[in-house]
Write a protein that holds these residues in place. Structure first.
Motif, mmCIF file in Angstrom:
data_model
loop_
_atom_site.group_PDB
_atom_site.id
_atom_site.type_symbol
_atom_site.label_atom_id
_atom_site.label_comp_id
_atom_site.label_asym_id
_atom_site.label_seq_id
_atom_site.Cartn_x
_atom_site.Cartn_y
_atom_site.Cartn_z
ATOM 1 N N MET A 103 0.939 -1.584 0.296
ATOM 2 C CA MET A 103 0.168 0.153 -0.002
ATOM 3 C C MET A 103 0.929 1.261 -0.369
ATOM 4 N N THR A 104 1.472 1.076 0.812
ATOM 5 C CA THR A 104 2.981 2.428 0.335
ATOM 6 C C THR A 104 3.066 3.120 -0.099
ATOM 7 N N VAL A 105 4.125 1.229 -1.117
ATOM 8 C CA VAL A 105 4.987 1.938 -1.942
ATOM 9 C C VAL A 105 3.912 1.749 -3.325
ATOM 10 N N ALA A 106 2.067 1.679 -3.492
ATOM 11 C CA ALA A 106 1.671 2.251 -4.509
ATOM 12 C C ALA A 106 0.936 3.533 -4.586
ATOM 13 N N GLU A 107 0.570 4.100 -3.375
ATOM 14 C CA GLU A 107 0.527 4.829 -3.004
ATOM 15 C C GLU A 107 1.273 6.051 -3.042
ATOM 16 N N TYR A 108 2.382 5.855 -3.044
ATOM 17 C CA TYR A 108 3.865 7.627 -2.411
ATOM 18 C C TYR A 108 5.343 7.051 -3.640
ATOM 19 N N LEU A 109 5.079 5.880 -4.203
ATOM 20 C CA LEU A 109 5.810 6.125 -5.187
ATOM 21 C C LEU A 109 5.585 5.570 -6.447
ATOM 22 N N VAL A 110 4.330 4.278 -6.766
ATOM 23 C CA VAL A 110 4.498 4.097 -7.883
ATOM 24 C C VAL A 110 4.164 4.687 -8.487
ATOM 25 N N PRO A 111 3.351 6.051 -8.466
ATOM 26 C CA PRO A 111 2.894 7.163 -9.613
ATOM 27 C C PRO A 111 3.673 7.573 -10.236
ATOM 28 N N GLY A 112 4.709 8.280 -9.423
ATOM 29 C CA GLY A 112 6.235 8.956 -9.588
ATOM 30 C C GLY A 112 7.152 7.963 -10.605
ATOM 31 N N HIS A 118 5.370 6.259 -18.543
ATOM 32 C CA HIS A 118 5.199 6.860 -19.670
ATOM 33 C C HIS A 118 5.536 7.611 -20.352
ATOM 34 N N ALA A 119 5.939 8.367 -20.323
ATOM 35 C CA ALA A 119 6.915 9.654 -20.915
ATOM 36 C C ALA A 119 7.398 9.311 -21.834
ATOM 37 N N ALA A 120 8.479 8.411 -21.942
ATOM 38 C CA ALA A 120 9.162 7.272 -22.329
ATOM 39 C C ALA A 120 8.145 6.447 -23.435
ATOM 40 N N GLU A 121 7.230 5.776 -22.441
ATOM 41 C CA GLU A 121 6.479 4.630 -22.896
ATOM 42 C C GLU A 121 5.126 5.518 -22.950
ATOM 43 N N PRO A 122 4.442 6.015 -24.239
ATOM 44 C CA PRO A 122 2.639 5.903 -24.078
ATOM 45 C C PRO A 122 1.874 5.316 -24.203
ATOM 46 N N LEU A 291 12.294 -0.844 -13.444
ATOM 47 C CA LEU A 291 12.724 -1.613 -12.823
ATOM 48 C C LEU A 291 13.613 -0.383 -12.341
ATOM 49 N N ALA A 292 14.695 -0.319 -13.401
ATOM 50 C CA ALA A 292 15.317 0.473 -13.423
ATOM 51 C C ALA A 292 15.126 2.397 -13.612
ATOM 52 N N THR A 293 13.529 2.230 -13.655
ATOM 53 C CA THR A 293 13.790 3.922 -13.422
ATOM 54 C C THR A 293 12.919 3.600 -11.471
ATOM 55 N N ALA A 294 12.814 2.540 -11.018
ATOM 56 C CA ALA A 294 12.484 2.751 -9.680
ATOM 57 C C ALA A 294 14.011 2.982 -9.068
ATOM 58 N N GLY A 299 16.216 11.395 -4.430
ATOM 59 C CA GLY A 299 14.935 11.100 -3.274
ATOM 60 C C GLY A 299 14.145 9.910 -3.209
ATOM 61 N N ARG A 300 14.639 8.584 -3.028
ATOM 62 C CA ARG A 300 14.169 7.804 -2.797
ATOM 63 C C ARG A 300 14.022 7.551 -1.256
ATOM 64 N N ARG A 301 14.900 7.991 -0.722
ATOM 65 C CA ARG A 301 14.863 7.870 0.856
ATOM 66 C C ARG A 301 14.041 9.861 1.527
#
Length: 311
Positions: A103-112, A118-122, A291-294, A299-301
């Protein structure tokens, strides 16, 4: 060298063995009974073996037929695995990505992460499923997700992983709570004995918190167990008790004073976010690119949230 029979014909033979009837096998496979009989006679000619005893009451295997059926079963299972693997590759090549995230990753990290991808692969099609860390690991093991993101002290058993970020859990209370007047913070034993508002069993947030206190020699007391970050924040603000939440999740509430972070003496609750996938094959296609994007996201921490002191 003997020419191998077609998988579809072996499947017919196994179905006849299981039903004892050419007619029932024909119905299950959506073809006519004469077609089933013709294909099985062709199989007998190819193998040079008599496989079935045919009679007016049904069809039974000969000893040779029983042996061939036993050998055919693992071949059919392998063919099913091949079909599933090919389907997964086709889905990957078509640009579909199946994700699972805590839940935490999905809500606060995955969207970014997805915004950057998607900017590279629309045209990329992404399906995201959300659960606690145990549920995410299960989705990856069951091949319901190509890539998962979990939180906790260690990687899930049986999966490969890579760290993609770090986080800290904070103890938070309502503004009027007595702990807000503790300039030096609370002791670990006080925290463990309090009526805490925590996530459910299987949550990475809860697992990190409970394990860290256990290492310090304290057993946690749960006063209220809730299944989402939003519910915990609401309960804490309503005065149900201290809560334990990700620093990522409470930034806004700490800034505007709806929640107050309380220091714990000589104890910090740090954890890692991990990408997880099945062993034996590294992520490829869209999964590898996400995975490379993540992994490379800045600012991952999150910064340690300020603790409000009382006067």
């Amino acid at each position: 060298m003997l020419e191998l029979p077609e998988v579809a014909t072996l499947h017919l033979l196994v179905t006849v063995a299981e039903t004892g009837s050419l007619r029932q096998a024909a119905g299950l496979h959506g073809i006519s009974q004469p077609a089933v009989s013709q294909r099985l006679r062709g199989l007998e000619r190819r193998l040079g073996l008599r496989l079935l005893e045919r009679s007016t009451v049904g069809s039974t295997l000969t000893p040779a037929g029983a042996a061939v059926v036993d050998w055919a079963r693992p071949v059919l299972e392998a063919s099913r695995e091949l079909a599933l693997g090919v389907a997964a590759l086709r889905a990957e090549q078509s640009g579909r990505l199946r994700l699972a995230a805590s839940m935490t990753v999905a809500e606060y990290l995955v969207p970014g992460w997805l915004a950057r991808l998607h900017a590279a692969e629309p045209d990329l099609d992404v399906a995201l499923r959300v659960g606690n860390s145990e549920q995410v690991a299960a989705m990856v093991r069951d091949r319901r997700a190509d890539l998962g993101f979990v939180e906790g002290t260690s990687a899930p058993t049986g999966l490969r992983s890579r760290t993609v970020g770090a986080d800290e859990l904070l103890v938070v209370v309502a503004p009027g709570h007595r702990w807000t007047r503790r300039a030096a913070g609370v002791r670990p034993d006080e925290l463990a004995a309090a009526r805490l508002v925590l996530r459910e069993e299987g949550s990475g947030t809860r697992d990190v918190f409970v394990r860290r206190l256990a290492v310090a020699g304290h057993r946690v007391h749960t006063g209220l167990e809730l299944g989402s970050t939003t519910a915990i924040k609401a309960a804490v603000m309503a005065g149900e008790g201290p809560g334990v939440l990700s620093a990522l999740a409470v930034g806004a509430e700490l800034s505007d004073g709806r929640l107050v972070a309380v220091a714990v003496r000589d104890l910090r609750f740090e954890r890692r976010f991990r990408a997880v996938w099945l062993p034996g094959r590294d992520p490829s296609g869209p999964a590898a690119r996400l995975l490379a994007t993540a992994t490379s996201s800045p600012g991952r921490r999150p910064r340690r949230a300020p603790t409000r002191r009382g006067s």
